[in-house]
Design an enzyme around this catalytic site. Structure first.
Site, mmCIF file in Angstrom:
data_model
loop_
_atom_site.group_PDB
_atom_site.id
_atom_site.type_symbol
_atom_site.label_atom_id
_atom_site.label_comp_id
_atom_site.label_asym_id
_atom_site.label_seq_id
_atom_site.Cartn_x
_atom_site.Cartn_y
_atom_site.Cartn_z
ATOM 1 N N ASP A 42 0.846 -1.202 0.000
ATOM 2 C CA ASP A 42 0.000 0.000 0.000
ATOM 3 C C ASP A 42 0.879 1.249 0.000
ATOM 4 O O ASP A 42 1.998 1.241 0.516
ATOM 5 C CB ASP A 42 -0.887 -0.006 1.252
ATOM 6 C CG ASP A 42 -2.169 0.814 1.061
ATOM 7 O OD1 ASP A 42 -3.256 0.213 1.022
ATOM 8 O OD2 ASP A 42 -2.071 2.062 0.969
ATOM 9 N N ASP A 64 3.668 1.922 -4.521
ATOM 10 C CA ASP A 64 2.824 2.802 -5.319
ATOM 11 C C ASP A 64 2.541 2.060 -6.617
ATOM 12 O O ASP A 64 3.458 1.848 -7.424
ATOM 13 C CB ASP A 64 3.543 4.132 -5.591
ATOM 14 C CG ASP A 64 2.717 5.055 -6.470
ATOM 15 O OD1 ASP A 64 1.663 4.626 -6.993
ATOM 16 O OD2 ASP A 64 3.139 6.217 -6.646
ATOM 17 N N VAL A 65 1.294 1.672 -6.807
ATOM 18 C CA VAL A 65 0.964 0.826 -7.967
ATOM 19 C C VAL A 65 1.075 1.565 -9.301
ATOM 20 O O VAL A 65 0.911 0.953 -10.356
ATOM 21 C CB VAL A 65 -0.445 0.194 -7.841
ATOM 22 C CG1 VAL A 65 -0.507 -0.788 -6.692
ATOM 23 C CG2 VAL A 65 -1.531 1.268 -7.729
ATOM 24 N N SER A 138 -15.573 -2.876 -10.549
ATOM 25 C CA SER A 138 -16.740 -2.232 -9.942
ATOM 26 C C SER A 138 -17.933 -2.450 -10.864
ATOM 27 O O SER A 138 -17.755 -2.633 -12.079
ATOM 28 C CB SER A 138 -16.498 -0.726 -9.786
ATOM 29 O OG SER A 138 -17.707 -0.053 -9.470
ATOM 30 N N TYR A 151 -14.265 7.139 -13.615
ATOM 31 C CA TYR A 151 -14.274 5.913 -12.800
ATOM 32 C C TYR A 151 -14.848 4.746 -13.611
ATOM 33 O O TYR A 151 -14.287 3.640 -13.615
ATOM 34 C CB TYR A 151 -15.079 6.154 -11.515
ATOM 35 C CG TYR A 151 -14.976 5.034 -10.512
ATOM 36 C CD1 TYR A 151 -13.784 4.801 -9.827
ATOM 37 C CD2 TYR A 151 -16.054 4.197 -10.255
ATOM 38 C CE1 TYR A 151 -13.684 3.760 -8.910
ATOM 39 C CE2 TYR A 151 -15.967 3.164 -9.341
ATOM 40 C CZ TYR A 151 -14.774 2.947 -8.663
ATOM 41 O OH TYR A 151 -14.669 1.921 -7.754
ATOM 42 N N LYS A 155 -12.743 1.300 -14.650
ATOM 43 C CA LYS A 155 -13.159 -0.036 -14.197
ATOM 44 C C LYS A 155 -13.574 -0.920 -15.380
ATOM 45 O O LYS A 155 -13.431 -2.147 -15.322
ATOM 46 C CB LYS A 155 -14.272 0.088 -13.153
ATOM 47 C CG LYS A 155 -13.798 0.727 -11.846
ATOM 48 C CD LYS A 155 -12.653 -0.058 -11.203
ATOM 49 C CE LYS A 155 -12.293 0.451 -9.827
ATOM 50 N NZ LYS A 155 -11.223 -0.350 -9.187
ATOM 51 N N VAL A 183 -19.833 -0.310 -1.293
ATOM 52 C CA VAL A 183 -19.399 -1.046 -0.100
ATOM 53 C C VAL A 183 -18.989 -0.035 0.966
ATOM 54 O O VAL A 183 -18.278 0.942 0.667
ATOM 55 C CB VAL A 183 -18.200 -1.956 -0.471
ATOM 56 C CG1 VAL A 183 -17.593 -2.594 0.760
ATOM 57 C CG2 VAL A 183 -18.629 -3.019 -1.483
HETATM 58 N N1 LIG Z 1 -16.023 0.931 -1.607
HETATM 59 C C1 LIG Z 1 -16.780 0.780 -2.676
HETATM 60 O O1 LIG Z 1 -17.975 1.132 -2.690
HETATM 61 C C2 LIG Z 1 -16.211 0.128 -3.908
HETATM 62 C C3 LIG Z 1 -17.128 -0.343 -4.861
HETATM 63 C C4 LIG Z 1 -16.638 -0.936 -6.010
HETATM 64 C C5 LIG Z 1 -15.285 -1.074 -6.195
HETATM 65 N N2 LIG Z 1 -14.433 -0.601 -5.254
HETATM 66 C C6 LIG Z 1 -13.001 -0.756 -5.528
HETATM 67 O O2 LIG Z 1 -12.431 -1.525 -4.510
HETATM 68 C C7 LIG Z 1 -11.067 -1.169 -4.343
HETATM 69 C C8 LIG Z 1 -10.797 -0.881 -2.886
HETATM 70 O O3 LIG Z 1 -11.680 0.131 -2.475
HETATM 71 P P1 LIG Z 1 -11.942 0.468 -0.938
HETATM 72 O O4 LIG Z 1 -13.361 0.889 -0.864
HETATM 73 O O5 LIG Z 1 -11.460 -0.627 -0.057
HETATM 74 O O6 LIG Z 1 -11.011 1.773 -0.822
HETATM 75 P P2 LIG Z 1 -10.112 2.385 0.364
HETATM 76 O O7 LIG Z 1 -9.939 3.807 0.012
HETATM 77 O O8 LIG Z 1 -10.682 1.994 1.690
HETATM 78 O O9 LIG Z 1 -8.717 1.614 0.172
HETATM 79 C C9 LIG Z 1 -7.926 1.785 -0.956
HETATM 80 C C10 LIG Z 1 -6.483 1.538 -0.578
HETATM 81 O O10 LIG Z 1 -5.705 1.704 -1.773
HETATM 82 C C11 LIG Z 1 -4.541 2.409 -1.431
HETATM 83 N N3 LIG Z 1 -4.006 3.099 -2.611
HETATM 84 C C12 LIG Z 1 -4.533 4.165 -3.268
HETATM 85 N N4 LIG Z 1 -3.724 4.533 -4.259
HETATM 86 C C13 LIG Z 1 -2.671 3.682 -4.254
HETATM 87 C C14 LIG Z 1 -1.483 3.567 -5.024
HETATM 88 N N5 LIG Z 1 -1.208 4.414 -6.018
HETATM 89 N N6 LIG Z 1 -0.627 2.569 -4.728
HETATM 90 C C15 LIG Z 1 -0.889 1.714 -3.723
HETATM 91 N N7 LIG Z 1 -1.969 1.789 -2.932
HETATM 92 C C16 LIG Z 1 -2.851 2.761 -3.201
HETATM 93 C C17 LIG Z 1 -4.966 3.392 -0.347
HETATM 94 O O11 LIG Z 1 -3.857 3.841 0.412
HETATM 95 C C18 LIG Z 1 -5.936 2.528 0.458
HETATM 96 O O12 LIG Z 1 -5.265 1.834 1.490
HETATM 97 C C19 LIG Z 1 -10.826 0.032 -5.284
HETATM 98 O O13 LIG Z 1 -10.240 -0.431 -6.478
HETATM 99 C C20 LIG Z 1 -12.225 0.545 -5.537
HETATM 100 O O14 LIG Z 1 -12.338 1.196 -6.780
HETATM 101 C C21 LIG Z 1 -14.866 -0.011 -4.117
#
Ligand SMILES: NC(=O)c1ccc[n+]([C@@H]2O[C@H](COP(=O)([O-])OP(=O)(O)OC[C@H]3O[C@@H](n4cnc5c(N)ncnc54)[C@H](O)[C@@H]3O)[C@@H](O)[C@H]2O)c1
Length: 251
Positions: A42, A64-65, A138, A151, A155, A183
């Site tokens: 992360d 950093d991805v 997503s 977004y 996705k 979520v």
């Molecule tokens: N929460 C929702 O409603 C939801 C719905 C559909 C899809 N998603 C997808 O699920 C995934 C996780 O979402 P979440 O809700 O757990 O989000 P979150 O914000 O709780 O967690 C995301 C994590 O990714 C890390 N991150 C961000 N940019 C980064 C980078 N460049 N390199 C490495 N790490 C990085 C952040 O530090 C964080 O720890 C995402 O891809 C999001 O698009 C979320």
């Protein structure tokens, strides 16, 4: 089959990007409980380390991805990788007219190009063990969501990469994708604070109502599906896009 041997990941090494928060953190917990050695990668290294200390056999790493060098620093020293969860992602609110090019590019880089970069760096390790890739896309990659132009685009690309990789490596890898609905996670809390600070409770009700089931999902519900997809029981599963969205995309 013994109950405790079902969905067993003992001996597997799993790397979860964005593993320090929300869906990624719940996935790290779940895979560690199933016996995997989990690498929590992360941007937020302190949070990754804090979570890793709670879990048996886990470690936190800075990644950093969007950076090839940062990804290589984590992957090059690895001698084995069985499971890659491409989960790191960010959101952006706006129509096409409201989306600046720099913001569009950032979304595509963090959410989509990252899947290319991390998967490419991990490919030889995954091919060596017929590994499993789970991409977190997503519902927004499958249906149009208003105010989510960039977004949705990012996705949709994640879903397309999933299917392409599954077809390219049908016997050498398993590549699947989850399309969650909304979520309850820091991602959604951040969105509510940034865009609806004066009407958070009203927006929570609207977000829940958007999903026919009438509530948000939990990170644990998504993590349970990641766990299943990575398990030996899902051996026949590749190229799948699994929606978990309380019926949103079925409506
Ligand atoms: N929460 C929702 O409603 C939801 C719905 C559909 C899809 N998603 C997808 O699920 C995934 C996780 O979402 P979440 O809700 O757990 O989000 P979150 O914000 O709780 O967690 C995301 C994590 O990714 C890390 N991150 C961000 N940019 C980064 C980078 N460049 N390199 C490495 N790490 C990085 C952040 O530090 C964080 O720890 C995402 O891809 C999001 O698009 C979320």
């Amino acid at each position: 089959m013994q109950e405790d041997k079902v969905f067993n990941l003992t001996g597997k090494v799993a790397l979860i990007t964005g593993g320090a928060s929300g869906i990624g953190a719940a996935t790290a917990r779940r895979l560690a409980q199933a016996g995997a050695s989990v690498i929590i990668a992360d941007l937020n290294e302190p949070a990754a380390n804090t979570l890793a200390r709670e879990l048996s056999g886990a470690k936190g790493v800075a990644m950093d991805v969007t950076s090839t060098a940062s990804i290589a620093a984590v992957l090059q020293p690895l001698s084995r990788l069985d499971i890659l969860v491409n989960n790191a992602g960010i959101g952006l609110v706006g129509t096409i007219a409201q989306t600046e090019e720099t913001d569009f590019t950032r979304l595509m880089t963090v959410n989509a190009t990252s899947v290319y970069l991390v998967t490419k760096a991990a490919l030889s390790l995954l091919l060596a063990v017929r590994g499993s890739i789970v991409n977190i896309a997503s519902v927004a990659g499958l249906i149009g969501v208003k105010q989510r132009f960039a977004y949705c685009a990012s996705k949709g690309a994640v879903i397309a990469m999933t299917r392409q990789l599954a077809v390219e490596y049908p016997k050498e890898l398993r590549v699947n994708c989850i399309a969650p609905g909304t979520v309850q996670s820091p991602f959604v809390e951040g969105y509510l604070q940034k865009h609806h600070a004066h009407e958070i409770d009203k927006m929570r009700v609207e977000l829940a109502a958007r999903q026919p089931i009438g509530r948000l999902g939990t990170p644990e519900e998504i993590a349970a599906t990641v766990h299943y997809i990575c398990s030996p029981e899902a051996d026949f599963m590749t190229g799948s896009v699994v929606t978990i969205d309380g019926g949103w995309s079925a409506a």
